[in-house]
Design a protein around this motif. Structure first.
Motif, PDB file in Angstrom:
ATOM      1  N   ALA A 484      52.765   6.855 -14.316  1.00 56.72           N
ATOM      2  CA  ALA A 484      51.371   7.133 -13.493  1.00 56.72           C
ATOM      3  C   ALA A 484      50.355   8.143 -14.536  1.00 56.72           C
ATOM      4  CB  ALA A 484      51.803   7.865 -12.535  1.00 56.72           C
ATOM      5  N   ILE A 485      50.921   9.144 -14.855  1.00 59.01           N
ATOM      6  CA  ILE A 485      49.856   9.374 -16.360  1.00 59.01           C
ATOM      7  C   ILE A 485      49.198   8.613 -17.189  1.00 59.01           C
ATOM      8  CG2 ILE A 485      49.257  11.631 -17.520  1.00 59.01           C
ATOM      9  CD1 ILE A 485      51.104  13.542 -15.916  1.00 59.01           C
ATOM     10  N   GLU A 486      49.846   7.674 -17.665  1.00 55.25           N
ATOM     11  CA  GLU A 486      50.064   6.948 -18.593  1.00 55.25           C
ATOM     12  C   GLU A 486      48.960   5.664 -18.377  1.00 55.25           C
ATOM     13  OE1 GLU A 486      52.909   5.184 -21.825  1.00 55.25           O
ATOM     14  OE2 GLU A 486      54.883   6.444 -21.244  1.00 55.25           O
ATOM     15  N   ALA A 487      49.728   5.465 -17.622  1.00 56.24           N
ATOM     16  CA  ALA A 487      48.274   4.585 -16.514  1.00 56.24           C
ATOM     17  C   ALA A 487      47.118   4.960 -16.924  1.00 56.24           C
ATOM     18  CB  ALA A 487      48.660   3.423 -15.487  1.00 56.24           C
ATOM     19  N   GLY A 488      46.664   5.895 -16.235  1.00 54.56           N
ATOM     20  CA  GLY A 488      45.516   6.615 -15.935  1.00 54.56           C
ATOM     21  C   GLY A 488      45.015   6.576 -16.958  1.00 54.56           C
ATOM     22  N   VAL A 489      44.820   7.019 -17.481  1.00 52.42           N
ATOM     23  CA  VAL A 489      44.502   7.754 -19.162  1.00 52.42           C
ATOM     24  C   VAL A 489      44.265   6.275 -20.086  1.00 52.42           C
ATOM     25  CG1 VAL A 489      45.001   8.598 -21.628  1.00 52.42           C
ATOM     26  CG2 VAL A 489      45.822  10.087 -19.728  1.00 52.42           C
ATOM     27  N   ALA A 490      45.231   4.740 -19.548  1.00 49.85           N
ATOM     28  CA  ALA A 490      44.464   4.142 -20.448  1.00 49.85           C
ATOM     29  C   ALA A 490      43.343   3.496 -19.627  1.00 49.85           C
ATOM     30  CB  ALA A 490      45.887   2.807 -20.475  1.00 49.85           C
ATOM     31  N   ARG A 491      43.372   4.033 -18.723  1.00 44.87           N
ATOM     32  CA  ARG A 491      42.277   3.091 -17.529  1.00 44.87           C
ATOM     33  C   ARG A 491      40.651   3.677 -18.744  1.00 44.87           C
ATOM     34  NH1 ARG A 491      45.712   2.901 -13.424  1.00 44.87           N
ATOM     35  NH2 ARG A 491      45.080   4.725 -12.733  1.00 44.87           N
ATOM     36  N   GLN A 492      41.007   5.192 -19.035  1.00 46.41           N
ATOM     37  CA  GLN A 492      39.938   5.601 -19.247  1.00 46.41           C
ATOM     38  C   GLN A 492      39.205   4.712 -20.652  1.00 46.41           C
ATOM     39  OE1 GLN A 492      38.749   8.697 -18.455  1.00 46.41           O
ATOM     40  NE2 GLN A 492      40.354   8.101 -17.083  1.00 46.41           N
ATOM     41  N   PRO A 493      37.770   4.735 -20.828  1.00 45.21           N
ATOM     42  CA  PRO A 493      37.516   4.156 -21.648  1.00 45.21           C
ATOM     43  C   PRO A 493      37.112   4.597 -23.200  1.00 45.21           C
ATOM     44  CG  PRO A 493      35.482   5.286 -20.735  1.00 45.21           C
ATOM     45  CD  PRO A 493      36.889   5.411 -19.280  1.00 45.21           C
ATOM     46  N   GLY A 494      37.504   3.592 -24.044  1.00 45.73           N
ATOM     47  CA  GLY A 494      37.236   5.035 -25.108  1.00 45.73           C
ATOM     48  C   GLY A 494      39.018   4.850 -25.769  1.00 45.73           C
ATOM     49  N   ILE A 495      39.611   4.598 -25.201  1.00 38.39           N
ATOM     50  CA  ILE A 495      41.072   4.913 -25.286  1.00 38.39           C
ATOM     51  C   ILE A 495      41.838   3.256 -24.868  1.00 38.39           C
ATOM     52  CG2 ILE A 495      43.682   5.598 -23.878  1.00 38.39           C
ATOM     53  CD1 ILE A 495      41.550   7.920 -24.706  1.00 38.39           C
ATOM     54  N   THR A 496      42.607   3.527 -26.330  1.00 43.67           N
ATOM     55  CA  THR A 496      42.990   2.114 -26.622  1.00 43.67           C
ATOM     56  C   THR A 496      44.777   1.765 -26.690  1.00 43.67           C
ATOM     57  OG1 THR A 496      43.108   2.743 -28.925  1.00 43.67           O
ATOM     58  CG2 THR A 496      41.013   1.295 -28.361  1.00 43.67           C
ATOM     59  N   ALA A 497      45.263   2.934 -26.292  1.00 45.24           N
ATOM     60  CA  ALA A 497      46.892   2.396 -26.164  1.00 45.24           C
ATOM     61  C   ALA A 497      47.384   3.775 -26.099  1.00 45.24           C
ATOM     62  CB  ALA A 497      47.301   2.526 -27.704  1.00 45.24           C
ATOM     63  N   VAL A 636      51.372   9.963 -26.826  1.00 45.87           N
ATOM     64  CA  VAL A 636      50.841   9.836 -27.755  1.00 45.87           C
ATOM     65  C   VAL A 636      49.197   8.797 -27.085  1.00 45.87           C
ATOM     66  CG1 VAL A 636      51.888   8.069 -28.720  1.00 45.87           C
ATOM     67  CG2 VAL A 636      50.589   9.037 -29.802  1.00 45.87           C
ATOM     68  N   VAL A 637      47.840   9.357 -28.023  1.00 43.39           N
ATOM     69  CA  VAL A 637      47.366   8.498 -27.374  1.00 43.39           C
ATOM     70  C   VAL A 637      46.279   7.708 -28.734  1.00 43.39           C
ATOM     71  CG1 VAL A 637      44.385   8.108 -25.752  1.00 43.39           C
ATOM     72  CG2 VAL A 637      47.009   9.830 -24.976  1.00 43.39           C
ATOM     73  N   ARG A 638      46.075   6.340 -28.613  1.00 40.83           N
ATOM     74  CA  ARG A 638      45.018   6.353 -29.838  1.00 40.83           C
ATOM     75  C   ARG A 638      43.626   5.794 -29.002  1.00 40.83           C
ATOM     76  NH1 ARG A 638      46.780   0.240 -31.376  1.00 40.83           N
ATOM     77  NH2 ARG A 638      46.105  -0.391 -29.831  1.00 40.83           N
ATOM     78  N   TYR A 639      42.759   6.101 -29.549  1.00 39.18           N
ATOM     79  CA  TYR A 639      41.488   6.630 -28.692  1.00 39.18           C
ATOM     80  C   TYR A 639      40.096   5.828 -29.842  1.00 39.18           C
ATOM     81  CZ  TYR A 639      40.606  10.729 -31.948  1.00 39.18           C
ATOM     82  OH  TYR A 639      40.700  11.374 -33.295  1.00 39.18           O
ATOM     83  N   ARG A 640      39.103   5.592 -29.687  1.00 38.53           N
ATOM     84  CA  ARG A 640      38.253   5.145 -30.484  1.00 38.53           C
ATOM     85  C   ARG A 640      37.256   5.967 -30.189  1.00 38.53           C
ATOM     86  NH1 ARG A 640      38.040  -1.162 -28.398  1.00 38.53           N
ATOM     87  NH2 ARG A 640      36.885   0.020 -26.534  1.00 38.53           N
ATOM     88  N   GLY A 641      35.743   6.246 -30.903  1.00 40.15           N
ATOM     89  CA  GLY A 641      35.116   7.231 -31.124  1.00 40.15           C
ATOM     90  C   GLY A 641      34.867   8.607 -31.560  1.00 40.15           C
ATOM     91  N   SER A 642      34.702   9.595 -29.894  1.00 39.46           N
ATOM     92  CA  SER A 642      34.839  10.683 -30.391  1.00 39.46           C
ATOM     93  C   SER A 642      35.824  11.479 -29.729  1.00 39.46           C
ATOM     94  CB  SER A 642      33.119  10.910 -29.767  1.00 39.46           C
ATOM     95  OG  SER A 642      33.703  12.860 -29.526  1.00 39.46           O
TER      96      SER A 642
END
Lengths: 809, 248
Positions: A484-497, A636-642
């Protein structure tokens, strides 16, 4: 008396005027010595804090760490299993106390209505008595504390007491629940207490614990030597009981037969074992070489200056000054120089220690050591300044004491420099070049090897990745919450994986969770394997690629299928050249798993002495340790931007998705790698700084020597020019001195560099590959610097008008 | 007609500072023919050493003409001057100016080395011969510091002669010697001039030694104010030791 004071004042005033009139000598001497002494003070600060400063335990010299190592399977940490501890406590003679410290983790606790992350470890009640601790508040737990049926108790750290309880005395008797039931706080640890890592809470545990935990070699065992017992004697006694202690694993002859069980003193173990422990000494050694170089250079300058003043001394003697009076004048001149050196060196050391070393030490966690700048460093500055100034003064003093009043002024103005002086100058020049080259080689080796290690393929992609540790409340400690947390984080803008996993073991985490594994054969040899329990997003987000087979499917992850991916190295060790895919392995305590894939090599730590046993990956949902809950999970989170924005989004998404969940630590992956390599990076930078200072000092020295020699040889050059030597020929002649100096310096420096590299070898990666380049590059740099520094004075001398050359005599 | 080795016309040397202009040489005319032995004398500051430095190509004139062995020597580059000095001039100085790190033989060989093109055996043969001529063969392997002042000056003379220069410039060659050693050096110079035909221009403030030359040039305030003949000439013409300028 008045006469003496008046004489002293007159000499002091004369000395001061002399120094002011010759600022180059003063400034060069002060700057060179201050840089070198400041560097030494900073290095000494590290050495003192690591090797000499008192540890926050009673009589720490009697404390030893017990080690159960299996070099054949990659277990080389100074740890033991709780089972080892129980049996050693029962059978080992020669110790007064023995305690166990089990690495814990983080959990959430609600204190005064506020949920907060709390770090904790588990210790036996004897832990505190073994270390000789006295509580800052309350009492130590009783020896029966934590026994089955006994009262569950805990000690808290001083800083935690201040931060969470406002330093109130009423904390004693209150309870704290870290998810395993309420524990009563019985005492506050001493303010300066620390061991291995800072922990907020020390839970008192009862042994035995669950069986897999008892046999997991993942705990510190510390014992206090009984009076009169030496470490060697204790190790002989450990040998005598080793068979009994390790009897619990007789079923594993392959692994057990190679086991090492022994004790080592606590301090070197805390420093980081035999490998990292050498680093402060290497830095101190390099700093001392730098100081020798600076002293040689300053002595050379003093010799130059002295030669120019010989007539002055002779004149003073001729008009009635005693030898002692001239020597007093010389000594008085050193007082302002010494003061300036001490002040500047102290400022340099202070700035480097407080501004660089101390914050870095705090950032990378060097518990229980604290880097800083205090009285020991101040005393080091004063001592080294005194020694340096005395050594530099020794040459002029010796010369003055040799001169007799019969040597009148105006005589002995030899047209050419005398052999002894030239010899001394050349020797010191060669020593400078030698030391500069040795330091440069060492710094290149340190820096180059670190670069080589970090620039090789890591097997995963740290760029634009975050690692987040998430503490789950007891009611949500399951894989469903992780998903559930993974899914919640994945929905955030700028988070790509996003990927998740169950234990805090991932590349550069500095943690391992070991399991014994073997081929599916009761007689097969067993291997230790480092466990990672990922879910379906882990490999993709980390960028770990497979060498063979396929990834675990989403369905397999969700259903907790008993399938596994193994690292390339481990696959080779267990199966040799056989095909691995489809093979079945036994995981001790967890059952059989089928191998579906093999990863390309993944770098787990950048540590040349560290041998990771090899890693296995299997679905977090398949893990069912008796008594173990999934309190702490990781993303482990892949992100774009800041990165800052990504950190904020992950933290808020965790809290919003599962009520009570806390993102206790969110770090960019690059920072993790920095923490793992920070000390060696710092050492490399310091070494490079020392080498650069050494180069500057050596260049200055070579310039000064050559300027002096060239000036002193002007009459000789004049004679040669008079006899037909062209300017080009004179230039070659002048440069020949530098060439000899360089030849001797390069030879000695290469040898010194070789010895330094050997001394640092535990810290160096891929040194065999980079060593030739290091030597060649360092020799080139030194050659260019030395010849460049020699060129100017040689050129000036060679092109001086012949009449001026002859007049110089 | 006897060849002119040094031919100087209206030679000037001016030293300038911000505020002062000093005329060290104020228009010197001087000619030295091959085989002559000329002493330049005069009081301190008269320009002797400046003249010597310019004649020895150790310094530039400010103005004037200087021809050495028939070639213009006033406007040479430093590299060419070095070669010119090596080929045409031998120097003998008051302070001997031997190189302390080199043996006697090595010191004497140095101009031949700088000249180049002379094989080592030939060089050594030449050095041995010249040391033998001046009675220093037994000291060939010694270093300057092991010799007396007179011996050092003999070595300096040998070094000046070894390239068979057109002229020997001797600057106060007896200045650092006691009278006995000074006499010996002067005798050697006279012998070289009389028996070997060496051309010598000697600067000295000592009239006693100046008179040993065949011609004496007296400088004052940077100009040649007088010219006369030395004892050797006077001995031949005792009736008049003061001959007209340029006379021979």
């Amino acid at each position: 008396m008045n006469e003496i004071i008046s004489g002293l004042l007159h000499d002091a005033a004369t000395s001061y005027r002399g120094l002011v009139r010759r600022p180059f000598f003063v400034v060069a001497t002060v700057v060179m010595l201050a840089l070198a002494i400041g560097a030494n003070a900073m290095a000494f600060g590290i050495v003192y804090d690591v090797y000499l400063a008192p540890l926050p335990y009673h009589d720490p010299g009697r404390l030893v760490v017990l080690r159960h190592m299996r070099p054949r399977t990659g277990l080389t940490q100074p740890l033991i299993a709780p089972d080892d501890y129980v049996r050693l406590a029962q059978s080992l003679k020669g110790i007064r106390d023995i305690g166990l410290y089990v690495q814990g983790g983080e959990a959430t606790a609600t204190i005064a209505g506020v949920a907060r992350g709390v770090s904790y470890a588990q210790v036996t009640p004897s832990w505190f008595r073994t270390l000789g601790l006295l509580p800052a508040l309350g009492a130590l737990p009783g020896l029966d504390s934590g026994q089955q049926g006994g009262p569950p108790e805990a000690m808290i750290s001083y800083t935690f007491w201040q931060a969470a309880f406002g330093g109130e005395a009423s904390v004693i008797g209150r309870t704290i629940d870290l998810g395993t039931g309420a524990q009563r706080i019985v005492g506050v640890l001493p303010r300066d207490y620390a061991f291995a890592d800072h922990k907020d809470v020390l839970e008192i545990v009862a042994l035995p614990m669950a069986r897999p935990i008892m046999q997991n070699i993942n705990a510190f065992g510390v014992a206090r030597l009984a009076p009169g017992v030496t470490l060697a004697a204790l190790n002989r006694r450990i040998d005598a009981v080793k068979r009994f202690v390790l009897a619990y694993q007789v079923h594993d002859p392959a692994a057990g037969g190679a086991d090492i069980l022994d004790a080592r003193f606590l301090r070197p173990v805390l420093i980081g074992g035999d490998s990292l422990a050498v680093l402060p000494l290497v830095l101190q050694g390099m700093a001392l070489l730098l100081l020798v170089l600076a002293i040689a250079n300053a002595a050379n300058l003093a010799l130059v200056r002295q030669r120019g003043r010989i007539n002055e001394y002779r004149l003073r003697r001729v008009i009635g000054a005693s030898r002692a009076a001239v020597m007093r004048l010389l000594l008085l001149e050193q007082v302002p120089i010494g003061l300036a050196v001490a002040l500047l060196a102290g400022a340099i050391g202070f700035a480097a220690a407080r501004g660089g070393i101390a914050p870095l030490g705090a950032a990378i966690g060097v518990t229980p050591f604290h880097f800083g700048f205090g009285w020991p460093e101040v005393l080091a500055v004063l001592g080294l300044t005194l020694i340096s100034v005395l050594v530099i003064t020794a040459i002029p003093l010796a010369q003055v004491s040799r001169r007799t009043s019969g040597q009148t002024i105006g005589r002995g103005g030899a047209a050419t420099l005398d052999r002894a002086t030239r010899g001394a100058q050349r020797l010191m020049g060669a020593v400078q070049v030698m030391l500069a080259l040795a330091l440069l080689i060492a710094s290149f080796a340190l820096g180059g090897s670190l670069y080589a290690a970090l620039s090789r393929p890591l097997g995963f992609q740290p760029a634009h990745r975050l690692i987040a540790s998430v503490l789950l409340p007891p009611v949500a400690a399951n894989t469903g919450s992780l998903a559930a947390i993974e899914a919640g984080v994945a929905r955030q803008p700028g988070i790509t994986a996003v990927g998740g996993f169950g234990f805090a073991a991932y590349p550069f985490s500095q943690q391992h969770f070991y399991s014994l594994m073997s081929r599916d054969d009761p007689h097969a040899r067993r291997f230790h394997a480092n466990m990672v329990t990922p879910d379906h997003g882990y490999f993709r987000t980390m960028g770990i690629t497979l060498r063979a087979g396929q990834r675990i499917t989403t369905t397999e992850y969700r259903s907790g299928a008993r399938v596994m991916i193994v690292g390339a190295g481990l696959a080779r060790r267990v199966f040799g050249t056989e095909r691995v895919i489809g093979k079945t392995v036994n995981l001790y305590g967890l059952g059989k798993y089928r191998i579906v894939g093999v990863t390309n090599p993944v770098v787990w730590r950048v540590a040349p002495w560290h041998h990771t046993p090899g890693t296995i990956y299997f679905p977090v949902a398949s893990v069912q340790f008796p008594g173990a809950t999934l309190q702490e999970v990781h993303l482990v989170v892949r992100y774009r931007g800041s990165v800052l924005a990504a950190e904020r989004r992950v933290t808020s998404a965790v809290a919003a998705t599962v009520p009570g969940a806390v993102a206790s630590r969110v770090l960019p992956y690059r920072r993790l790698i920095f923490i793992d390599t920070a000390f060696r990076t710092l050492a490399a930078w310091l070494a490079v700084s020392f080498a650069l200072i050494a180069l500057v000092v050596a260049a200055l020295g070579v310039y000064a020597v050559n300027a002096f020699v060239a000036r002193a040889r002007l009459p000789e050059f004049g004679m040669r020019a008079m006899l037909g030597a062209s300017p080009a020929r004179l230039l070659r002649l002048a440069m020949r001195d530098a060439a000899w100096l360089l030849a001797f310096g390069l030879g000695g420096g290469a040898l010194g560099g070789y010895l330094l590299i050997r001394a640092m070898s535990p810290l160096l990666f891929e040194i065999r590959r980079i060593e030739p380049a290091v030597f060649i590059l360092a020799a080139l740099v030194v050659s260019v610097i030395v010849l460049g520094a020699a060129w100017r004075p040689a050129s000036v001398a060679a092109n001086t008008p012949v009449k001026s050359m002859l007049d110089a005599s | 007609m006897t060849e002119t080795v040094i031919d100087v016309t209206d030679l000037k040397k001016i030293y300038r500072t911000d505020q002062v202009e000093t005329h060290a040489l104020a228009g010197v005319d001087l000619a030295v023919k091959r085989g002559e032995y000329v002493a330049v004398t005069g009081p301190s500051g008269c320009g002797k050493s400046t003249l010597m430095a310019i004649l020895g190509l150790l310094d530039d004139p400010s103005a004037g003409v200087y021809r050495l062995a028939g070639q213009d020597a006033a406007h040479l580059r430093e590299r060419d001057r070095a070669a010119f000095r090596n080929r045409h001039i031998g120097f003998v100085f008051q302070a001997f100016n031997l190189i302390g790190d080199l043996s006697v033989a090595e010191n004497v060989a140095l101009p031949l080395i700088y000249r180049g093109g002379i094989a080592r055996p030939a060089r050594e043969e030449r050095v041995a011969a010249i040391l033998s001529d001046i009675g220093m063969a037994h000291r060939a392997r010694h270093y300057p510091a092991q010799l007396s002042g007179g011996q050092q000056q003999r070595v300096a003379i040998a070094r000046a002669l070894v390239t068979e220069p057109d002229i020997i410039l001797a600057d106060e060659p007896t200045g650092n010697l006691d009278s006995k050693a000074g006499e010996a050096v002067m005798a050697l110079l006279e012998d070289l001039n009389t028996n070997k035909g060496a051309t010598i221009l000697m600067v000295t403030h000592d009239l006693h030694y100046a008179r040993r030359a065949r011609r004496i040039v007296r400088l004052s305030d940077g100009q040649v104010v007088d010219e006369s003949f030395g004892e050797a000439v006077v001995a031949l013409h005792p009736e008049d030791d003061h001959l007209p300028l340029g006379g021979e």
